[in-house]
Design a protein around this motif. Structure first.
Motif, PDB file in Angstrom:
ATOM      1  N   GLY A  15      21.719  -1.089 -39.043  1.00  0.00           N
ATOM      2  CA  GLY A  15      22.442  -1.956 -39.973  1.00  0.00           C
ATOM      3  C   GLY A  15      23.788  -1.403 -40.364  1.00  0.00           C
ATOM      4  O   GLY A  15      24.385  -0.614 -39.631  1.00  0.00           O
ATOM      5  N   ILE A  17      26.094   0.666 -42.911  1.00  0.00           N
ATOM      6  CA  ILE A  17      25.950   1.807 -43.824  1.00  0.00           C
ATOM      7  C   ILE A  17      26.501   1.505 -45.218  1.00  0.00           C
ATOM      8  O   ILE A  17      26.049   2.099 -46.203  1.00  0.00           O
ATOM      9  CB  ILE A  17      26.615   3.079 -43.219  1.00  0.00           C
ATOM     10  N   ALA A  28      32.612   8.492 -40.912  1.00  0.00           N
ATOM     11  CA  ALA A  28      33.184   9.072 -39.688  1.00  0.00           C
ATOM     12  C   ALA A  28      34.682   8.769 -39.730  1.00  0.00           C
ATOM     13  O   ALA A  28      35.147   7.758 -39.210  1.00  0.00           O
ATOM     14  CB  ALA A  28      32.530   8.455 -38.457  1.00  0.00           C
ATOM     15  N   GLY A  37      39.556   2.209 -38.134  1.00  0.00           N
ATOM     16  CA  GLY A  37      38.685   1.132 -37.660  1.00  0.00           C
ATOM     17  C   GLY A  37      37.224   1.530 -37.773  1.00  0.00           C
ATOM     18  O   GLY A  37      36.890   2.508 -38.443  1.00  0.00           O
ATOM     19  N   GLY A  38      36.358   0.781 -37.132  1.00  0.00           N
ATOM     20  CA  GLY A  38      34.933   1.112 -37.063  1.00  0.00           C
ATOM     21  C   GLY A  38      34.306   1.280 -38.438  1.00  0.00           C
ATOM     22  O   GLY A  38      34.600   0.527 -39.374  1.00  0.00           O
ATOM     23  N   VAL A  39      33.469   2.300 -38.563  1.00  0.00           N
ATOM     24  CA  VAL A  39      32.742   2.502 -39.809  1.00  0.00           C
ATOM     25  C   VAL A  39      33.708   2.882 -40.942  1.00  0.00           C
ATOM     26  O   VAL A  39      33.489   2.524 -42.108  1.00  0.00           O
ATOM     27  CB  VAL A  39      31.611   3.543 -39.598  1.00  0.00           C
ATOM     28  N   ASP A  40      34.781   3.572 -40.603  1.00  0.00           N
ATOM     29  CA  ASP A  40      35.808   3.967 -41.579  1.00  0.00           C
ATOM     30  C   ASP A  40      36.404   2.718 -42.239  1.00  0.00           C
ATOM     31  O   ASP A  40      36.473   2.617 -43.480  1.00  0.00           O
ATOM     32  CB  ASP A  40      36.886   4.760 -40.811  1.00  0.00           C
ATOM     33  N   ALA A  42      35.092  -0.262 -42.361  1.00  0.00           N
ATOM     34  CA  ALA A  42      34.040  -0.977 -43.102  1.00  0.00           C
ATOM     35  C   ALA A  42      33.834  -0.334 -44.478  1.00  0.00           C
ATOM     36  O   ALA A  42      33.693  -1.036 -45.489  1.00  0.00           O
ATOM     37  CB  ALA A  42      32.738  -0.961 -42.300  1.00  0.00           C
ATOM     38  N   PRO A 122      26.390   7.829 -40.552  1.00  0.00           N
ATOM     39  CA  PRO A 122      26.553   6.983 -39.361  1.00  0.00           C
ATOM     40  C   PRO A 122      26.451   7.892 -38.138  1.00  0.00           C
ATOM     41  O   PRO A 122      26.298   9.106 -38.278  1.00  0.00           O
ATOM     42  CB  PRO A 122      27.981   6.445 -39.520  1.00  0.00           C
ATOM     43  N   SER A 123      26.552   7.327 -36.967  1.00  0.00           N
ATOM     44  CA  SER A 123      26.547   8.143 -35.755  1.00  0.00           C
ATOM     45  C   SER A 123      27.984   8.604 -35.486  1.00  0.00           C
ATOM     46  O   SER A 123      28.762   7.931 -34.811  1.00  0.00           O
ATOM     47  CB  SER A 123      25.999   7.309 -34.595  1.00  0.00           C
ATOM     48  N   SER A 125      31.370  10.129 -34.297  1.00  0.00           N
ATOM     49  CA  SER A 125      32.067  10.363 -33.008  1.00  0.00           C
ATOM     50  C   SER A 125      31.594   9.506 -31.836  1.00  0.00           C
ATOM     51  O   SER A 125      32.172   9.612 -30.750  1.00  0.00           O
ATOM     52  CB  SER A 125      32.012  11.840 -32.578  1.00  0.00           C
ATOM     53  N   THR A 126      30.539   8.703 -32.004  1.00  0.00           N
ATOM     54  CA  THR A 126      30.021   7.987 -30.833  1.00  0.00           C
ATOM     55  C   THR A 126      30.606   6.587 -30.657  1.00  0.00           C
ATOM     56  O   THR A 126      30.180   5.847 -29.775  1.00  0.00           O
ATOM     57  CB  THR A 126      28.477   7.885 -30.859  1.00  0.00           C
ATOM     58  N   TYR A 129      35.593   7.492 -30.651  1.00  0.00           N
ATOM     59  CA  TYR A 129      35.806   8.886 -30.233  1.00  0.00           C
ATOM     60  C   TYR A 129      35.014   9.284 -28.991  1.00  0.00           C
ATOM     61  O   TYR A 129      35.199  10.381 -28.454  1.00  0.00           O
ATOM     62  CB  TYR A 129      35.537   9.855 -31.393  1.00  0.00           C
ATOM     63  N   VAL A 159      22.058   5.632 -40.231  1.00  0.00           N
ATOM     64  CA  VAL A 159      22.249   4.189 -40.116  1.00  0.00           C
ATOM     65  C   VAL A 159      22.943   3.894 -38.790  1.00  0.00           C
ATOM     66  O   VAL A 159      24.106   4.272 -38.586  1.00  0.00           O
ATOM     67  CB  VAL A 159      23.083   3.636 -41.283  1.00  0.00           C
ATOM     68  N   PHE A 161      24.310   1.284 -35.966  1.00  0.00           N
ATOM     69  CA  PHE A 161      24.876  -0.061 -35.993  1.00  0.00           C
ATOM     70  C   PHE A 161      24.222  -0.964 -34.947  1.00  0.00           C
ATOM     71  O   PHE A 161      23.961  -2.122 -35.213  1.00  0.00           O
ATOM     72  CB  PHE A 161      26.381   0.050 -35.755  1.00  0.00           C
ATOM     73  N   ASP A 165      21.621   2.070 -30.021  1.00  0.00           N
ATOM     74  CA  ASP A 165      21.818   3.372 -30.687  1.00  0.00           C
ATOM     75  C   ASP A 165      20.564   3.741 -31.474  1.00  0.00           C
ATOM     76  O   ASP A 165      20.116   4.890 -31.462  1.00  0.00           O
ATOM     77  CB  ASP A 165      23.018   3.332 -31.642  1.00  0.00           C
TER      78      ASP A 165
HETATM   79  P1  ADP Z   1      34.236   7.557 -34.382  1.00  0.00           P
HETATM   80  O1  ADP Z   1      35.733   7.421 -34.393  1.00  0.00           O
HETATM   81  O2  ADP Z   1      33.756   8.797 -35.114  1.00  0.00           O
HETATM   82  O3  ADP Z   1      33.654   7.425 -33.014  1.00  0.00           O
HETATM   83  P2  ADP Z   1      33.481   4.793 -35.060  1.00  0.00           P
HETATM   84  O4  ADP Z   1      33.563   4.148 -36.393  1.00  0.00           O
HETATM   85  O5  ADP Z   1      34.332   4.268 -33.972  1.00  0.00           O
HETATM   86  O6  ADP Z   1      33.737   6.366 -35.340  1.00  0.00           O
HETATM   87  O7  ADP Z   1      31.977   4.770 -34.573  1.00  0.00           O
HETATM   88  C1  ADP Z   1      30.944   5.575 -35.093  1.00  0.00           C
HETATM   89  C2  ADP Z   1      29.663   4.761 -35.092  1.00  0.00           C
HETATM   90  O8  ADP Z   1      29.643   3.917 -36.256  1.00  0.00           O
HETATM   91  C3  ADP Z   1      29.511   3.808 -33.895  1.00  0.00           C
HETATM   92  O9  ADP Z   1      28.182   3.907 -33.435  1.00  0.00           O
HETATM   93  C4  ADP Z   1      29.760   2.430 -34.518  1.00  0.00           C
HETATM   94  O10 ADP Z   1      29.033   1.419 -33.840  1.00  0.00           O
HETATM   95  C5  ADP Z   1      29.190   2.639 -35.895  1.00  0.00           C
HETATM   96  N1  ADP Z   1      29.578   1.677 -36.951  1.00  0.00           N
HETATM   97  C6  ADP Z   1      30.616   0.840 -37.025  1.00  0.00           C
HETATM   98  N2  ADP Z   1      30.592   0.139 -38.187  1.00  0.00           N
HETATM   99  C7  ADP Z   1      29.492   0.564 -38.873  1.00  0.00           C
HETATM  100  C8  ADP Z   1      28.873   0.228 -40.124  1.00  0.00           C
HETATM  101  N3  ADP Z   1      29.406  -0.677 -40.938  1.00  0.00           N
HETATM  102  N4  ADP Z   1      27.723   0.885 -40.476  1.00  0.00           N
HETATM  103  C9  ADP Z   1      27.182   1.814 -39.674  1.00  0.00           C
HETATM  104  N5  ADP Z   1      27.706   2.187 -38.507  1.00  0.00           N
HETATM  105  C10 ADP Z   1      28.837   1.562 -38.086  1.00  0.00           C
END
Ligand code: ADP
Length: 180
Positions: A15, A17, A28, A37-40, A42, A122-123, A125-126, A129, A159, A161, A165
């Motif tokens: 889900g 985070i 992350a 972008g990504g989890v940052d 969000a 979160p996961s 770097s995956t 990165y 958590v 996504f 994963d």
């Molecule tokens: P990084 O730059 O460290 O690789 P990313 O944000 O691109 O960070 O991805 C890290 C992980 O977070 C990926 O598995 C991505 O699918 C996941 N992710 C993205 N949005 C969310 C979220 N809202 N909650 C949890 N995980 C997320």
């Protein structure tokens, strides 16, 4: 799934985070600590502008890869966000594994300084990165488990996504659980 390591519960969920109600949500981040972008992205959207304001004010130099910095969680239910820039995967010979371990360990130690009892990761770097998830998940799980004894944490949540994963983390947690 859920498993117990000593007195700590390790929980895997699929889900978003930003919806977690743990004391700490780990971000992350990137080394600028100015959002991304990504989890940052969000986390900054869900928490609101105070997170970025605090990053700018307290951490003008950003944060080095593998280190960790703490801010408010703004509008989210968590108390704090811990920002940790993961390593960019460059093929595996550039200290990526060690740096990823540092992310998890330093986040746990910083959470402990703030007396946190629960933390969601979160996961790291995956995503963008590019760290291979199979290897990253083993590092994430084993580093957290190895460092639990030196923390105040009684609940760790990973958590994930995507369903794929989640499956990888589940398989590796089951394996590690049997070895414990
Ligand atoms: P990084 O730059 O460290 O690789 P990313 O944000 O691109 O960070 O991805 C890290 C992980 O977070 C990926 O598995 C991505 O699918 C996941 N992710 C993205 N949005 C969310 C979220 N809202 N909650 C949890 N995980 C997320």
């Amino acid at each position: 799934m859920e498993t117990k390591i000593g007195s700590t519960v390790i929980r895997l969920v699929q889900g978003d985070i930003t919806k977690e109600v743990t004391d700490v949500i780990v971000n992350a981040a990137n080394t600028s600590l100015r959002g991304g972008g990504g989890v940052d992205g969000a986390i900054h959207r869900a928490g609101g502008p105070e997170i970025l304001q605090e990053c700018i004010q307290k951490y003008p130099e950003g944060c080095k890869t593998g280190e960790a910095r703490i801010t408010t969680a703004g509008q989210m239910s968590a108390k704090y966000v811990i920002h940790t820039p993961g390593p960019i995967w460059r093929g595996g010979q550039q200290n990526e594994k060690r740096l990823l371990k540092h992310c998890y360990r330093n986040s746990l130690l910083l959470a402990t300084e703030y007396n946190a009892k629960s933390i969601a990761f979160p996961s790291i770097s995956t995503g963008v990165y590019g760290f291979p998830i199979e290897r990253a998940s083993k590092i994430a799980l084993s580093t957290v488990i190895e460092n639990l004894a030196s923390t105040t944490i009684t609940e760790v949540c990973f958590v994930l996504f995507s369903d794929s994963d989640y499956q990888i983390y589940e398989k590796n947690l089951q394996r590690i659980g049997k070895e414990e």
